[in-house]
Scaffold this motif. Sequence first.
Motif, mmCIF file in Angstrom:
data_model
loop_
_atom_site.group_PDB
_atom_site.id
_atom_site.type_symbol
_atom_site.label_atom_id
_atom_site.label_comp_id
_atom_site.label_asym_id
_atom_site.label_seq_id
_atom_site.Cartn_x
_atom_site.Cartn_y
_atom_site.Cartn_z
ATOM 1 N N THR A 1 45.963 19.380 -6.317
ATOM 2 C CA THR A 1 44.792 19.287 -7.177
ATOM 3 C C THR A 1 44.839 20.351 -8.255
ATOM 4 N N SER A 2 45.216 21.588 -7.852
ATOM 5 C CA SER A 2 45.296 22.678 -8.822
ATOM 6 C C SER A 2 46.355 22.401 -9.871
ATOM 7 N N ALA A 3 47.501 21.857 -9.426
ATOM 8 C CA ALA A 3 48.570 21.540 -10.373
ATOM 9 C C ALA A 3 48.127 20.472 -11.358
ATOM 10 N N MET A 4 47.406 19.456 -10.856
ATOM 11 C CA MET A 4 46.900 18.404 -11.741
ATOM 12 C C MET A 4 45.906 18.975 -12.738
ATOM 13 N N ALA A 5 45.007 19.878 -12.263
ATOM 14 C CA ALA A 5 44.020 20.479 -13.156
ATOM 15 C C ALA A 5 44.702 21.276 -14.254
ATOM 16 N N THR A 6 45.774 21.994 -13.879
ATOM 17 C CA THR A 6 46.504 22.777 -14.870
ATOM 18 C C THR A 6 47.187 21.881 -15.881
ATOM 19 N N SER A 7 47.788 20.781 -15.398
ATOM 20 C CA SER A 7 48.516 19.887 -16.303
ATOM 21 C C SER A 7 47.593 19.178 -17.278
ATOM 22 N N LEU A 8 46.310 19.069 -16.946
ATOM 23 C CA LEU A 8 45.371 18.428 -17.862
ATOM 24 C C LEU A 8 45.285 19.192 -19.176
ATOM 25 N N PHE A 9 45.502 20.501 -19.115
ATOM 26 C CA PHE A 9 45.281 21.345 -20.288
ATOM 27 C C PHE A 9 46.575 21.928 -20.851
ATOM 28 N N SER A 10 47.694 21.294 -20.564
ATOM 29 C CA SER A 10 48.975 21.741 -21.116
ATOM 30 C C SER A 10 49.700 20.559 -21.748
ATOM 31 N N ALA A 11 50.600 20.846 -22.666
ATOM 32 C CA ALA A 11 51.330 19.775 -23.358
ATOM 33 C C ALA A 11 52.640 20.326 -23.904
ATOM 34 N N ARG B 1 48.401 10.676 -19.719
ATOM 35 C CA ARG B 1 46.977 10.373 -19.572
ATOM 36 C C ARG B 1 46.348 11.014 -18.332
ATOM 37 N N GLY B 2 47.143 11.772 -17.582
ATOM 38 C CA GLY B 2 46.591 12.396 -16.393
ATOM 39 C C GLY B 2 46.287 11.408 -15.293
ATOM 40 N N LEU B 3 47.081 10.346 -15.206
ATOM 41 C CA LEU B 3 46.902 9.323 -14.180
ATOM 42 C C LEU B 3 48.076 9.418 -13.200
ATOM 43 N N PRO B 4 47.848 9.908 -11.971
ATOM 44 C CA PRO B 4 48.949 10.095 -11.012
ATOM 45 C C PRO B 4 49.636 8.779 -10.668
ATOM 46 N N VAL B 5 50.966 8.766 -10.773
ATOM 47 C CA VAL B 5 51.777 7.569 -10.520
ATOM 48 C C VAL B 5 52.540 7.732 -9.212
ATOM 49 N N LEU B 6 52.363 6.770 -8.305
ATOM 50 C CA LEU B 6 53.135 6.720 -7.065
ATOM 51 C C LEU B 6 54.114 5.556 -7.144
ATOM 52 N N MET B 7 55.303 5.748 -6.567
ATOM 53 C CA MET B 7 56.301 4.684 -6.501
ATOM 54 C C MET B 7 56.683 4.456 -5.044
ATOM 55 N N PRO B 8 56.828 3.210 -4.618
ATOM 56 C CA PRO B 8 57.278 2.955 -3.239
ATOM 57 C C PRO B 8 58.715 3.442 -3.059
ATOM 58 N N VAL B 9 58.988 3.997 -1.883
ATOM 59 C CA VAL B 9 60.306 4.615 -1.679
ATOM 60 C C VAL B 9 61.416 3.578 -1.523
ATOM 61 N N GLY C 1 37.400 15.007 -14.664
ATOM 62 C CA GLY C 1 38.029 16.095 -13.933
ATOM 63 C C GLY C 1 38.988 15.624 -12.864
ATOM 64 N N THR C 2 39.230 16.502 -11.902
ATOM 65 C CA THR C 2 40.138 16.224 -10.789
ATOM 66 C C THR C 2 39.348 16.268 -9.486
ATOM 67 N N PRO C 3 39.862 15.641 -8.420
ATOM 68 C CA PRO C 3 41.106 14.868 -8.354
ATOM 69 C C PRO C 3 40.958 13.509 -9.027
ATOM 70 N N TYR D 1 39.520 3.509 -15.506
ATOM 71 C CA TYR D 1 39.053 4.443 -14.479
ATOM 72 C C TYR D 1 38.097 5.490 -15.058
ATOM 73 N N SER D 2 38.405 5.998 -16.246
ATOM 74 C CA SER D 2 37.547 7.047 -16.825
ATOM 75 C C SER D 2 36.160 6.510 -17.146
ATOM 76 N N ALA D 3 36.083 5.224 -17.512
ATOM 77 C CA ALA D 3 34.774 4.635 -17.790
ATOM 78 C C ALA D 3 33.895 4.632 -16.553
ATOM 79 N N ARG D 4 34.520 4.676 -15.384
ATOM 80 C CA ARG D 4 33.767 4.655 -14.130
ATOM 81 C C ARG D 4 33.658 6.026 -13.477
ATOM 82 N N LEU D 5 34.543 6.944 -13.824
ATOM 83 C CA LEU D 5 34.584 8.231 -13.129
ATOM 84 C C LEU D 5 34.254 9.431 -14.009
ATOM 85 N N ALA D 6 34.428 9.305 -15.326
ATOM 86 C CA ALA D 6 34.198 10.453 -16.209
ATOM 87 C C ALA D 6 32.703 10.752 -16.315
ATOM 88 N N VAL D 7 32.397 12.022 -16.530
ATOM 89 C CA VAL D 7 31.016 12.480 -16.658
ATOM 90 C C VAL D 7 30.631 12.480 -18.127
#
Length: 371
Positions: A16-26, A152-160, A112-114, A244-250
Amino acid sequence: MLRIFIFVLALVLGQTSAMATSLFSAEVVLDDSDAATEQAAKKAAFVDVLIRASGQSEVGNNPVIQKTLPTVNQYITQLGYGDVDGQRSLVLGFDDRKIRTLLTQAQATYWGTPRPEILFWLVEDNASQRNVVWEQSVSPLINELKAEGERRGLPVLMPVGDFDDVVAVSIPDLWGGFAGPIAQASARYNPAGVAVVKVRNNGISWQLFPNAVNIGKDAPVEGRASGTPEQAFATMIDEMADFYSARLAVNLGVADSDAKVLEVSGLDDAEDFFVIERTLKGLNSVASLRLESIIEGTATFRVSLLASEDIFHNEMMVDRRLRRVEALPEPVIEETKSPLVTESVDGVIVPVEPTPVAEPVEAAIQYEWIG
């Protein structure tokens, strides 16, 4: 057992902390070493971060955001240089508190996160055969998809792609969008949502099951995108992140606690008022403006600033039709104990409550309109 729980908790918090940090870096590739190119890269990275943090793909067009672009340096906390595929890049970190304040002033949203993790089942159709793209594959599609998710800060999972995956779901199941096998195969990854993406030479089509628990119950969100996989993935991820942001963003608004009271006197008629209102809204230092009252030629506004009061005053003084009115210093009142006040009621001495002291009035920034 307790040790295992603490380890898992620390792992989750770390992610969660890593995701929060990545939101504000480029990181932005530099075409050359010119100063103007670097400044343009800073602005581009700034907008990318604002899009990621707000969840709004069009937030860069917000008038308040547009005003801040020339002063992007004040939002940067870290600056360095890197390398992307042999090209020099600019690595930037931005102040998360200032970003949130800016989004508030722009009356944008904050996401925000998560954030929800999305499991992507990619099926590549190359005309002769269809293949599932697994996490352990060497396909360039994986890096392209993950890069867009990070943008876009959207975590991507891939099946192994191990034995359990191969047994649980088949290519026809995925291509046909059969909810039962897809839900069964996805459950082991515990994602928030599941996406099935069909990749062709000229574009992609996709289905998003926003709530993995309700696969087969809720209708999926569907979409198409043309172009190269990289271009098509960008369009797809933008649509999913916006969904997702339309439903989760503040929803954020102007923070009145940080706003200033501004009084402009000397307004003779409605035309004067509309001129001063347009003037104030056009200033680069003004994020928002709200009229509170107009009494006897004096307009009182609540103004939220993007810059310091000094910068605001400097901008105001460029207009020769305005004159700053210096506020009188507040009188110094020594704190003394109130004497006991009494009165006689039917021969009995009783205390009387002292007259309450009025609360101090908020100091206003004052200007006079001299036309």
